[in-house]
Each structure stands twice: as structure tokens, then as C-alpha cells.
Design an enzyme around this catalytic site. Structure first.
Site, PDB file in Angstrom:
ATOM      1  N   ARG A   1     -41.847 -13.361  58.334  1.00  0.00           N
ATOM      2  CA  ARG A   1     -41.623 -14.873  58.440  1.00  0.00           C
ATOM      3  C   ARG A   1     -42.591 -15.546  59.456  1.00  0.00           C
ATOM      4  NH1 ARG A   1     -35.065 -14.814  57.194  1.00  0.00           N
ATOM      5  NH2 ARG A   1     -35.509 -14.439  55.038  1.00  0.00           N
TER       6      ARG A   1
ATOM      7  N   ARG B   1     -19.296  -8.835  53.273  1.00  0.00           N
ATOM      8  CA  ARG B   1     -18.191  -8.053  53.999  1.00  0.00           C
ATOM      9  C   ARG B   1     -16.807  -8.317  53.249  1.00  0.00           C
ATOM     10  NH1 ARG B   1     -22.452  -9.086  57.147  1.00  0.00           N
ATOM     11  NH2 ARG B   1     -22.860  -7.942  59.164  1.00  0.00           N
TER      12      ARG B   1
ATOM     13  N   ARG C   1     -38.760  -2.559  53.474  1.00  0.00           N
ATOM     14  CA  ARG C   1     -38.099  -3.083  54.944  1.00  0.00           C
ATOM     15  C   ARG C   1     -37.460  -1.569  55.452  1.00  0.00           C
ATOM     16  NH1 ARG C   1     -34.321  -7.965  53.857  1.00  0.00           N
ATOM     17  NH2 ARG C   1     -34.312  -7.936  56.113  1.00  0.00           N
TER      18      ARG C   1
ATOM     19  N   ARG D   1     -35.797 -18.278  52.340  1.00  0.00           N
ATOM     20  CA  ARG D   1     -35.612 -19.037  53.559  1.00  0.00           C
ATOM     21  C   ARG D   1     -37.127 -19.934  53.782  1.00  0.00           C
ATOM     22  NH1 ARG D   1     -30.761 -18.968  54.709  1.00  0.00           N
ATOM     23  NH2 ARG D   1     -29.601 -16.953  54.681  1.00  0.00           N
TER      24      ARG D   1
ATOM     25  N   ASP E   1     -32.233 -16.121  61.445  1.00  0.00           N
ATOM     26  CA  ASP E   1     -32.420 -16.621  60.026  1.00  0.00           C
ATOM     27  C   ASP E   1     -32.809 -18.072  60.046  1.00  0.00           C
ATOM     28  OD1 ASP E   1     -31.833 -14.276  59.174  1.00  0.00           O
ATOM     29  OD2 ASP E   1     -29.906 -14.449  58.557  1.00  0.00           O
TER      30      ASP E   1
ATOM     31  N   LYS F   1     -22.946 -16.124  53.560  1.00  0.00           N
ATOM     32  CA  LYS F   1     -23.431 -14.929  53.038  1.00  0.00           C
ATOM     33  C   LYS F   1     -23.073 -13.674  53.561  1.00  0.00           C
ATOM     34  CE  LYS F   1     -28.180 -14.345  52.907  1.00  0.00           C
ATOM     35  NZ  LYS F   1     -28.616 -12.996  53.046  1.00  0.00           N
TER      36      LYS F   1
ATOM     37  N   LYS G   1     -38.314  -9.149  58.011  1.00  0.00           N
ATOM     38  CA  LYS G   1     -37.215  -9.733  56.885  1.00  0.00           C
ATOM     39  C   LYS G   1     -37.592  -9.869  55.653  1.00  0.00           C
ATOM     40  CE  LYS G   1     -34.348 -10.844  60.027  1.00  0.00           C
ATOM     41  NZ  LYS G   1     -33.042 -10.125  60.081  1.00  0.00           N
TER      42      LYS G   1
HETATM   43  C1  S3P Z   1     -27.205 -10.242  58.359  1.00  0.00           C
HETATM   44  C2  S3P Z   1     -27.806  -9.702  59.714  1.00  0.00           C
HETATM   45  C3  S3P Z   1     -29.222 -10.309  60.044  1.00  0.00           C
HETATM   46  C4  S3P Z   1     -29.601 -11.468  59.117  1.00  0.00           C
HETATM   47  C5  S3P Z   1     -29.071 -11.270  57.829  1.00  0.00           C
HETATM   48  C6  S3P Z   1     -27.697 -10.917  57.546  1.00  0.00           C
HETATM   49  C7  S3P Z   1     -25.731  -9.596  58.267  1.00  0.00           C
HETATM   50  O1  S3P Z   1     -30.066  -8.991  59.929  1.00  0.00           O
HETATM   51  O2  S3P Z   1     -31.182 -11.588  59.603  1.00  0.00           O
HETATM   52  O3  S3P Z   1     -29.623 -12.397  56.988  1.00  0.00           O
HETATM   53  O4  S3P Z   1     -25.116  -9.908  57.399  1.00  0.00           O
HETATM   54  O5  S3P Z   1     -25.584  -8.536  58.915  1.00  0.00           O
HETATM   55  P1  S3P Z   1     -30.392  -8.075  61.161  1.00  0.00           P
HETATM   56  O6  S3P Z   1     -29.244  -7.187  61.204  1.00  0.00           O
HETATM   57  O7  S3P Z   1     -31.385  -7.116  60.532  1.00  0.00           O
HETATM   58  O8  S3P Z   1     -30.897  -8.934  62.151  1.00  0.00           O
END
Ligand code: S3P
Length: 447
Positions: free
Chosen positions: A355, A27, A124, A400, A324, A22, A351
Site C-alpha cells: 500500500r 470474529r 502474504r 482500500r 487500514d 469487518k 497488506k
Molecule cells: C485485522 C487486523 C489488521 C488489519 C486487518 C484486519 C483484524 O491486520 O489490517 O484489516 O481483523 O484482526 P494486522 O493484524 O495484520 O495488522
């Protein structure tokens, strides 16, 4: 939609391939859109979050083609300054990654935009990106003045800064680094420990200058230089399987006695593979086979054989490397001998749901003793004769949490069943989860 999962009637055997990563899928679209030229992507994750990213970039004039099964994507890059003003609000759905990374990019564009998301996204914390971006000169306003989305962003000329981040967050880091590409000088992020580094790897592959240094005290210092243009990824960018999705099958094989499962082509980037270390510290039998490269990322086949487990302590620099996966690790801890303590994980509270709360409440409903702590949880493992009560779990619409309790259900005695409320939320990161899950449980190949 409610889905009921019954306990496994036989050990899990076979091979499975999980969908693409993901974080890398997001990106690939973002940086592909800002590149000069066309980017071809294979193994793209067609989860709702990544489709939100595609939809936002289409609204800014980027042509993006998806194959019928949505696993291949072609992005016609517009260059660093080619995005056009969106006529509509940019809706990031449930995706924190889309919201935070895009906010960094939008801060430097020559137009005004409004970015928002669903009910969960609107709760959030966005101050964590607004604060450093404003320090760079960005003009961002939380429309309801609550430091959350919706946000209105007036693109500005940005300055390079050094930002000491209080959290090891790849979303915060990437947001600042993407804005830093447009700044008038170097931009540095110092994070408490290295969070996932997909942005850095991909930026480097596209010709940007990014340096990472691990400081003597363990903090990570990442510097990006201003960048006039990004070159589209040469050939096809192959996205490895998502270790966060593989985690559910690794965990299932650890919960169901006698299992022997191989999950193929999984990304094992060290900033993501903390779950393997945590499980090995619990006594798991996990081996990595066929290690190879997928672009600038390493991948392997993960071979898991059921093995007796014992409790462990998970905290410190390991946390960002398995953030995660903590819900499903907590579920597996129920079948370990003794206590498992998860600490330094207060990020779990912000999150897609809280969680820590969702896991402790859910575990207690299934008859497993667990305590919520200030920054994590303690799970009182029952060992190999784990007993689970049939119940209904409130997934809090968090993908999740839903997948975690589907996996835990397998560990019950004959005729135990766990019903998952709002089970459709799995579409966020793994739309074919229940099909793949059923095949694994029925011992059918799932390639
Ligand atoms: C992610 C970073 C993480 C992760 C999220 C995906 C990313 O979050 O929990 O599912 O793709 O950069 P945080 O940067 O808030 O820790």
C-alpha cells in the site's frame, strides 16, 4: 471492471450508514461456531472476506443461516470441540483475518486440514503465526515451503506460551489467543503496542478469561486462560458500522469544500479510532455525537464539516490504530497545507497490496507529489487549491486503494475524472460502496 469517478459538483450534505465492522463480523462467526448454543448477529458485513469465513466454518460442519440481505446471521455453535474435519481445502479468498485466525483454531483441532486463499493471500507472510503456534506445539507446514499459504495443519495438543510479538498485529494476537483457549496453561502475547482488541472483548463476553495490561514501556500484555466452553452471545450481537468504511466518507467530506456529513452508528473502539485523532491533528472539524454501546463495543455518529487542513506526522503507537485508513489519510493529506509524514508503517507493504507503493504511484499519477520512504511515505500537500489530473489508477485489486482513489477523485476541478482499474475489488469489504458513494455525491440520504 473499470469505474470512472468525476469530481464532485456540489458540497456533500446528509447522513449515511456504513456496513458492519469487518473485524467484528469475522470474529462473531468464528467464536459463534465454537460456542455452546445459537448466536444471532445483526449488522453483519456481507463483504467477500466475511463470506469466506462463513464458507470455511460451513465446511467444518457448522450450520450458518444468512438473511436474504446477508446482514443478519444465525450461527448454530458446535462447542469448542465440535468442528468436523473439512472434506475440502479451506479457501480464505483474499482474507488475511480468516487465514491467520483460523490457523490458530485449526492448530488445536482433532483433525488435519489444508488452508489457502487467492493469489494475494498466497504471497502474504504466515510465518508470523506459524512461528508462535509451532512454539505452542502446533504442526503446521507451508506446502511450498515459502512461509505462505497453502498450509497443512495437523491438529495437536497445545501448550501455553509467552510470546513477544515483533509486530502490533491483531491477527497474530488473535490467532495465538484462539489457540490458547485449547492450551494446557495460560497463553500470553506481548505486542509492541495495543492492536485492535475485538477478540479480547468478545472472548470476555462469551465467558473466557482474558486479561490485558499495558506495561510501563507501552507494550501490551494479553493473557488468555484455557477454556472448556464458550457461552453463545446472549440476545443479538449488534455489530457497529465499520470505521474503516466510514473513513472514506469522513475523508470525502474533508476533501470537498463546504461539505457537512454525518456517518451514523460507527464503531469507535479506541484501538480503531486513530484516524479521528490524526485528522483532528490536521485541523479537521469532526465531532462524535450520540455515543452509545453496541454489545461490548462503543459506537457514535461521526459529524464532519469541511475545514482547512495542515500537514502532520503520523507514527508510533498511532499506526496500529489506523493501519487500514492510512491510504485514504494519505489522499486527504494532498489537500493539506504542507507536508504529511507517515512513518513506522512498514506493515503497509504486506497488506492486500504493497500500500505504500500503490499510494505513492497513484498520487503521483494524479499530479500529487509524494515520496516512498523505508517505513511509510511523505505527501507534499497542495493546500485548499489542490489540482488533480485525470488519470487511470491501478488499484492492484486492493479494495482500500480503489475506494481511496474514488474519494480523491471528488476533489478535482470540474471535468476531472479518475478511472479505477479492477474496481470490483471493493466487494472485499464494502460491496455497496459505489451505490452509497453515488447517493452521498448526489446528496441523497443513504440510510
Ligand atoms: C485485522 C487486523 C489488521 C488489519 C486487518 C484486519 C483484524 O491486520 O489490517 O484489516 O481483523 O484482526 P494486522 O493484524 O495484520 O495488522
Amino acid at each position: 471492471m473499470k469505474i470512472t469517478v468525476r469530481s464532485a459538483s456540489m458540497p456533500l450534505h446528509g447522513t449515511i450508514i456504513v456496513p458492519g465492522d469487518k473485524s467484528i463480523s469475522h470474529r462473531a462467526v468464528m467464536l459463534g461456531a465454537l460456542s455452546d448454543g445459537t448466536t444471532h448477529v445483526s449488522g453483519f458485513l456481507n463483504g467477500a472476506d466475511c463470506l469466506s469465513t462463513i464458507s470455511c466454518f460451513r465446511k467444518m460442519g457448522v450450520e450458518i443461516a444468512l438473511s436474504p440481505d446477508e446482514s443478519e446471521v444465525v450461527i448454530h455453535g458446535k462447542g469448542m470441540h465440535g468442528l468436523t474435519a473439512p472434506k475440502d481445502i479451506l479457501d480464505c479468498g483474499n482474507s488475511g483475518t480468516t487465514t491467520r485466525l483460523l490457523t490458530g483454531i485449526l492448530s488445536a483441532q482433532a483433525f488435519t486440514s489444508v488452508i489457502t486463499g487467492d493469489e494475494s493471500i498466497q504471497k502474504r507472510p504466515m510465518k508470523r503465526v506459524m512461528l508462535p503456534l509451532r512454539e505452542m506445539g502446533a504442526d503446521i507446514r507451508s506446502i511450498y515451503e515459502n512461509d505462505c499459504a497453502p498450509m497443512e495443519i495437523h491438529g495437536k495438543r497445545l501448550h501455553g506460551i509467552t510470546y513477544v510479538s515483533p509486530v502490533a498485529s491483531a491477527q497474530v494476537k488473535s490467532s495465538i489467543l484462539f489457540a490458547g483457549l485449547y492450551a494446557d496453561g495460560s497463553t500470553t502475547v506481548i505486542e509492541p503496542s495495543l492492536s485492535r482488541d475485538h477478540s479480547e472483548r468478545m472472548l470476555q463476553a462469551l465467558g473466557a478469561s482474558v486479561q490485558t495490561e499495558i506495561l510501563p514501556d507501552g507494550r501490551a500484555k494479553i493473557t488468555v486462560e484455557p477454556c472448556r466452553s464458550l457461552t453463545a452471545y446472549p440476545g443479538t450481537l449488534e455489530i457497529p458500522g465499520d470505521i474503516s468504511s466510514a473513513a472514506y466518507f469522513i475523508s470525502a467530506a474533508m476533501l470537498v469544500k463546504g461539505s457537512d456529513l454525518v456517518i451514523r452508528n460507527v464503531g469507535i473502539n479506541p484501538t480503531r479510532a486513530g484516524i479521528l485523532e490524526a485528522y483532528q491533528s490536521m485541523g479537521a472539524d469532526i465531532t462524535l455525537e450520540n455515543k452509545r454501546l453496541a454489545g461490548s463495543e462503543e459506537m457514535a455518529d461521526i459529524h464532519v464539516r469541511y475545514h482547512k487542513l495542515h500537514g502532520t506526522e503520523i507514527g508510533g503507537v498511532l499506526i496500529p490504530r489506523l493501519i487500514d485508513e492510512l491510504p485514504v489519510i494519505a489522499a486527504v493529506a494532498a489537500s493539506a497545507e504542507g507536508e504529511t509524514i507517515i512513518r513506522d508503517a512498514s506493515e503497509l507493504k504486506v497488506k492486500e497490496s504493497n500500500r505504500i507503493r500503490a499510494m505513492v504511484e497513484g498520487l503521483m499519477k494524479t499530479g500529487i507529489s509524494a515520496d516512498e520512504t523505508e517505513d511509510g511515505m511523505v505527501i507534499h500537500g497542495q493546500g485548499t487549491d489542490l489540482k488533480i489530473q485525470s488519470t487511470e489508477i491501478d488499484t492492484k485489486k486492493d479494495h482500500r486503494i480503489a475506494m481511496t482513489f474514488a474519494v480523491l477523485a471528488l476533489a478535482g476541478d470540474l471535468n476531472t475524472a479518475i478511472t479505477l482499474k479492477d474496481a470490483e475489488c471493493i466487494r472485499i469489504s464494502y460491496p455497496s460502496f459505489f451505490e452509497d458513494f453515488k447517493k452521498v455525491v448526489d446528496n441523497r440520504e443513504c440510510l
